[in-house]
Enzyme design. Structure first.
Site, PDB file in Angstrom:
ATOM      1  N   MET A   1      -4.647  97.152 -13.997  1.00  0.00           N
ATOM      2  CA  MET A   1      -6.096  97.029 -14.088  1.00  0.00           C
ATOM      3  C   MET A   1      -6.632  97.304 -15.502  1.00  0.00           C
ATOM      4  O   MET A   1      -5.904  97.798 -16.359  1.00  0.00           O
ATOM      5  CB  MET A   1      -6.763  97.986 -13.099  1.00  0.00           C
ATOM      6  CG  MET A   1      -6.453  97.695 -11.642  1.00  0.00           C
ATOM      7  SD  MET A   1      -7.228  98.866 -10.505  1.00  0.00           S
ATOM      8  CE  MET A   1      -8.979  98.441 -10.702  1.00  0.00           C
ATOM      9  N   HIS A   2      -7.902  96.950 -15.704  1.00  0.00           N
ATOM     10  CA  HIS A   2      -8.721  97.376 -16.849  1.00  0.00           C
ATOM     11  C   HIS A   2      -8.399  96.699 -18.172  1.00  0.00           C
ATOM     12  O   HIS A   2      -9.170  96.813 -19.122  1.00  0.00           O
ATOM     13  CB  HIS A   2      -8.632  98.893 -17.070  1.00  0.00           C
ATOM     14  CG  HIS A   2      -8.778  99.719 -15.847  1.00  0.00           C
ATOM     15  ND1 HIS A   2      -9.906  99.684 -15.048  1.00  0.00           N
ATOM     16  CD2 HIS A   2      -7.943 100.623 -15.251  1.00  0.00           C
ATOM     17  CE1 HIS A   2      -9.754 100.522 -14.043  1.00  0.00           C
ATOM     18  NE2 HIS A   2      -8.582 101.101 -14.136  1.00  0.00           N
TER      19      HIS A   2
ATOM     20  N   ASP B   1      -3.820  96.425  -9.090  1.00  0.00           N
ATOM     21  CA  ASP B   1      -2.538  96.890  -8.561  1.00  0.00           C
ATOM     22  C   ASP B   1      -2.684  97.933  -7.461  1.00  0.00           C
ATOM     23  O   ASP B   1      -1.948  97.901  -6.467  1.00  0.00           O
ATOM     24  CB  ASP B   1      -1.622  97.400  -9.674  1.00  0.00           C
ATOM     25  CG  ASP B   1      -2.275  98.424 -10.597  1.00  0.00           C
ATOM     26  OD1 ASP B   1      -3.411  98.871 -10.313  1.00  0.00           O
ATOM     27  OD2 ASP B   1      -1.645  98.789 -11.605  1.00  0.00           O
TER      28      ASP B   1
END
EC number: 2.7.1.17
Length: 489
Positions: free
Chosen positions: A78-79, A237
């Site tokens: 992520m991110h 995830d």
């Protein structure tokens, strides 16, 4: 029919082939490099993800009836910030979830824009790893790159785009950008304005189980897969791993011991931690979840054993650990700074309590316990919100350790359910692809049919009591040394 789940991790992409009944047919893993250009920075080249994923799909489907592959979906780190120009070319290496360069931008968002405003706009406050601070960093430090941005994407979404030609994202992964109005499941105009970007630069939003498109014809020909193969949006995830462990619906819990560590609590209702120690995100099942995330979990054990001790035999090291609940050595697992619940990129890994009789086994034990204690920090926040958790599923590389699972059960004093196929985000991605194809009516139905609990680790009252005392001591260490971290880095 057959379904492919793609888990785009930090060190490797893991691809899984699943049949319609949820049976795993084959798993392939392919590694790619991770770059640290400056202390605290963490980057990867999206083309590396794409190359290894494409080759991985070829390897995964080499021996199956390719005409039966009906769908592909994802779980992804992520991110991370992926930026594309007007030709859809990657402008610069992706800035990853564990990159710590955005301290100034994070402080600006939290202090100048204000935590209350951020929480109102996005249900979250700024953390150094989130995407919005990275955008502000690029605007400040790489203005020429910022001017070239035509699309802003997350890591797994880049794969979905390369496969389908559609610029897309899903609600769960987008929740971690600090750009999504999580409650209303749409982009936050206020946050886009703050970052100096437009909605046209953002990908189209889908639910995780929705079809974004089909395989591009030239790729279908290259891979030998049907052009009708559906590409589903997938999930971040942790949300994908939660699907893969059956942590969907209301009040279910999953703990992940991967590179990072998480405690994930599913909910049908939208809710926000008023102190913002836990993230309030959309879930891959169409509902919501609360999540505590620590930046270094199983990676702490890998660092300690690989880099410091110099051994690859993890199981042998753990054999020497016999006195649970009696260790006098403590370890703060903040090797990459920390997110939940401290939100402190300056935090650092710390051993305390060493004496002349401290052994190698004591320090290894302290690393494992330190990760479990840090997960309990977020667990305590959930309890303070009135959330009652009696049991949890567990996944991630660290979950392969019987000792670590026993520690988790007793340090949190809850039952730990072990599932039959612990394949985390890759299995969750394949399940989302199956739902997108109508194989199951909902994500919850897929989880009920596919996920099976095969063992449960029960907490032991005497050991849980010892760990209760130890956790009380652990919880005092970070507040005592917090100010030192800022001075020593």
């Amino acid at each position: 029919m057959l379904y492919i789940g793609v888990d785009l991790g930090t060190s490797a992409v893991k691809l899984l082939l699943m049949d319609a009944e949820g049976r795993i047919q084959k798993i392939v893993s392919r590694e790619y490099p991770l770059s640290f250009p400056h202390p605290g920075w963490s980057e990867q080249n999206p083309e590396d993800w794409w190359r290894e994923s494409l080759e991985g799909i070829k390897e995964l489907t080499a021996e199956c009836d390719k005409s039966q592959v009906a769908g592909i979906s994802f779980g992804g780190q992520m991110h991370g910030l992926v930026i594309l120009d007007e030709q859809d070319k990657v402008i610069r290496p992706a800035i990853l979830w564990n990159d710590g360069r955005t301290g100034k931008e994070t402080e600006y968002l939290n202090q100048v824009i204000g935590r209350e405003k951020l929480s109102e706009y996005t249900a979250n406050i700024a953390f150094a790893g989130f995407t919005a601070p990275k955008i502000l960093w690029v605007r400040e430090h790489e203005p020429e790159n910022f001017k070239r941005i035509r699309k802003i994407m997350l890591p797994k979404d880049y794969l979905a785009y390369k496969l389908s030609g559609v610029h897309c994202s899903d609600m769960s992964d987008a929740s971690g950008m600090l750009l999504l109005d999580v409650k209303n499941r749409c982009w936050s105009k206020e946050m886009l304005d703050i970052c100096g970007i437009s909605e046209e630069q953002m990908p189209k939003l889908f639910e995780s189980y929705e079809t974004v498109g089909t395989l591009r014809p030239e790729l279908a020909e290259e891979l030998g897969l049907p052009a009708s193969c559906k590409i589903a949006a997938g999930a971040g995830d942790n949300a994908a791993a939660a699907v893969g462990t059956g942590t969907v619906g209301d009040g279910r819990c999953n703990i992940s011991l991967g590179t990072s560590g998480t405690i994930f609590i599913s909910s049908r209702a939208f809710g926000v931690d008023p102190h913002n120690a836990l993230h309030a995100f959309a879930h891959a099942d169409g509902n919501y979840h609360l999540m505590g995330c620590m930046l270094s979990a199983a990676s702490c054990n890998k660092w300690w054993l690989d880099e410091i001790i110099g051994t690859g035999d993890y199981a042998k090291e753990q054999e020497k650990i016999t006195k649970l609940g009696e260790n006098h050595v403590f370890f703060l697992p903040y090797l990459m700074g920390e997110r939940s619940p401290h939100n402190n990129p300056d935090a650092r890994g710390t051993f305390i309590g060493l004496t002349m009789d401290t052994t190698r086994a004591d320090m290894t034990q302290a690393v494992l316990e330190g990760v479990a204690f840090a997960i309990r920090d977020s667990f305590e926040v959930a309890k303070a919100l009135g959330i009652q958790i009696e049991r949890t599923k567990i996944c991630g590389g660290g979950a392969k350790s019987p000792l670590w699972k026993k520690m988790i059960a007793n340090i949190l004093n809850i039952k730990v359910d072990v599932i039959e196929a612990e394949e985390g985000p890759a299995l969750g991605g394949a399940m989302l692809a199956a739902v997108a194809n109508g194989e199951y009516a909902s994500v919850e139905e897929a989880a009920e049919r596919i996920v099976r609990v095969v063992d449960t680790i029960e907490p032991e009252p005497e050991l849980a009591a010892k760990y209760e005392e130890k956790y009380g001591k652990f919880a005092k260490i970070y507040p005592a040394v917090k100010e030192l971290f800022t001075e020593i880095i």
